[in-house]
Design a protein around this motif. Structure first.
Motif, PDB file in Angstrom:
ATOM      1  N   GLU A  85       3.262  -4.096   7.776  1.00 61.70           N
ATOM      2  CA  GLU A  85       4.462  -4.442   6.717  1.00 61.70           C
ATOM      3  C   GLU A  85       3.831  -5.110   5.517  1.00 61.70           C
ATOM      4  O   GLU A  85       4.325  -5.977   5.053  1.00 61.70           O
ATOM      5  CB  GLU A  85       5.555  -5.079   7.202  1.00 61.70           C
ATOM      6  CG  GLU A  85       6.317  -4.463   8.383  1.00 61.70           C
ATOM      7  CD  GLU A  85       7.513  -5.080   8.927  1.00 61.70           C
ATOM      8  OE1 GLU A  85       8.288  -5.947   7.994  1.00 61.70           O
ATOM      9  OE2 GLU A  85       7.769  -5.129  10.110  1.00 61.70           O
ATOM     10  N   PRO A  86       2.805  -4.514   4.665  1.00 63.49           N
ATOM     11  CA  PRO A  86       2.462  -4.931   3.521  1.00 63.49           C
ATOM     12  C   PRO A  86       3.302  -5.242   2.294  1.00 63.49           C
ATOM     13  O   PRO A  86       4.317  -4.215   2.465  1.00 63.49           O
ATOM     14  CB  PRO A  86       1.256  -4.061   3.242  1.00 63.49           C
ATOM     15  CG  PRO A  86       1.377  -2.771   3.887  1.00 63.49           C
ATOM     16  CD  PRO A  86       2.292  -3.112   5.144  1.00 63.49           C
ATOM     17  N   PRO A  87       3.456  -6.015   1.733  1.00 65.58           N
ATOM     18  CA  PRO A  87       4.011  -6.085   0.483  1.00 65.58           C
ATOM     19  C   PRO A  87       3.924  -4.860  -0.345  1.00 65.58           C
ATOM     20  O   PRO A  87       2.704  -4.459  -0.599  1.00 65.58           O
ATOM     21  CB  PRO A  87       3.889  -7.118  -0.345  1.00 65.58           C
ATOM     22  CG  PRO A  87       2.469  -7.673   0.092  1.00 65.58           C
ATOM     23  CD  PRO A  87       2.090  -7.093   1.402  1.00 65.58           C
ATOM     24  N   THR A  88       5.017  -4.260  -0.965  1.00 66.20           N
ATOM     25  CA  THR A  88       4.983  -3.144  -1.923  1.00 66.20           C
ATOM     26  C   THR A  88       5.832  -3.484  -3.104  1.00 66.20           C
ATOM     27  O   THR A  88       6.758  -4.471  -3.219  1.00 66.20           O
ATOM     28  CB  THR A  88       5.498  -1.856  -1.199  1.00 66.20           C
ATOM     29  OG1 THR A  88       6.933  -2.444  -0.902  1.00 66.20           O
ATOM     30  CG2 THR A  88       4.646  -1.642  -0.004  1.00 66.20           C
ATOM     31  N   GLY A  89       5.503  -2.782  -4.174  1.00 64.99           N
ATOM     32  CA  GLY A  89       6.357  -2.850  -5.427  1.00 64.99           C
ATOM     33  C   GLY A  89       6.636  -4.169  -5.957  1.00 64.99           C
ATOM     34  O   GLY A  89       5.687  -5.088  -6.454  1.00 64.99           O
ATOM     35  N   GLU A  90       7.727  -4.731  -6.070  1.00 64.25           N
ATOM     36  CA  GLU A  90       8.091  -5.921  -6.760  1.00 64.25           C
ATOM     37  C   GLU A  90       7.850  -7.096  -6.065  1.00 64.25           C
ATOM     38  O   GLU A  90       7.368  -8.156  -6.745  1.00 64.25           O
ATOM     39  CB  GLU A  90       9.685  -5.909  -6.841  1.00 64.25           C
ATOM     40  CG  GLU A  90      10.526  -6.899  -7.607  1.00 64.25           C
ATOM     41  CD  GLU A  90      11.800  -6.953  -7.757  1.00 64.25           C
ATOM     42  OE1 GLU A  90      12.470  -7.862  -7.457  1.00 64.25           O
ATOM     43  OE2 GLU A  90      12.284  -5.660  -8.090  1.00 64.25           O
TER      44      GLU A  90
END
Length: 135
Positions: A85-90
């Motif tokens: 669950e890597p961070p994405t976008g904002e």
């Protein structure tokens, strides 16, 4: 067992990091680092990744980062490095902005330390000159 997963007891970790046993235990108590495992006898066991984390903490100390700042910075870097669950976008952009803010603080504190070191070296040079003159 790969080098990354090799487990070390706290004494070896203390020797490798230059931190005392008490300091490592304190960092555990305040939630900055957790041993990766415990032996059957209850001894703390650390991996190379744990040692790397302690070295990051050790490098923050001379820059006067508070425990809360250390904790937040470690949380940011942990989150950015997450593979599940890597961070994405904002969220990723927000984390990068926070990390950059810490980088700027670290740069400013390094500059302050450089200035203090220059003043200290100038003082030491003055003392050497006075000592030479007194001979």
């Amino acid at each position: 067992m790969t080098d990354q997963r090799r487990q070390m007891q706290i004494g070896e970790v203390a020797e490798r990091t230059g931190l005392s046993l008490r300091t490592i235990r304190h960092y555990e108590d305040v939630g900055l680092v957790m041993p990766s495992a415990r032996s059957k006898g209850g001894f703390r066991l650390y991996t190379e990744l744990d040692v790397e984390r302690l070295m990051v903490i050790r490098r923050m100390k001379p820059l006067d980062f508070s425990l809360d700042e250390m904790r937040e910075l470690l949380e940011i870097t942990d989150r950015l490095a997450a593979t599940e669950e890597p961070p994405t976008g904002e969220e990723r952009e927000r984390l990068r902005e926070r990390l950059d803010a810490y980088r700027m603080v670290a740069d400013a504190r390094c500059e302050k330390l450089r200035a203090q070191l220059m003043a200290a070296e100038d003082f030491a040079t003055t003392l050497h000159r006075k000592l030479d003159a007194a001979r």
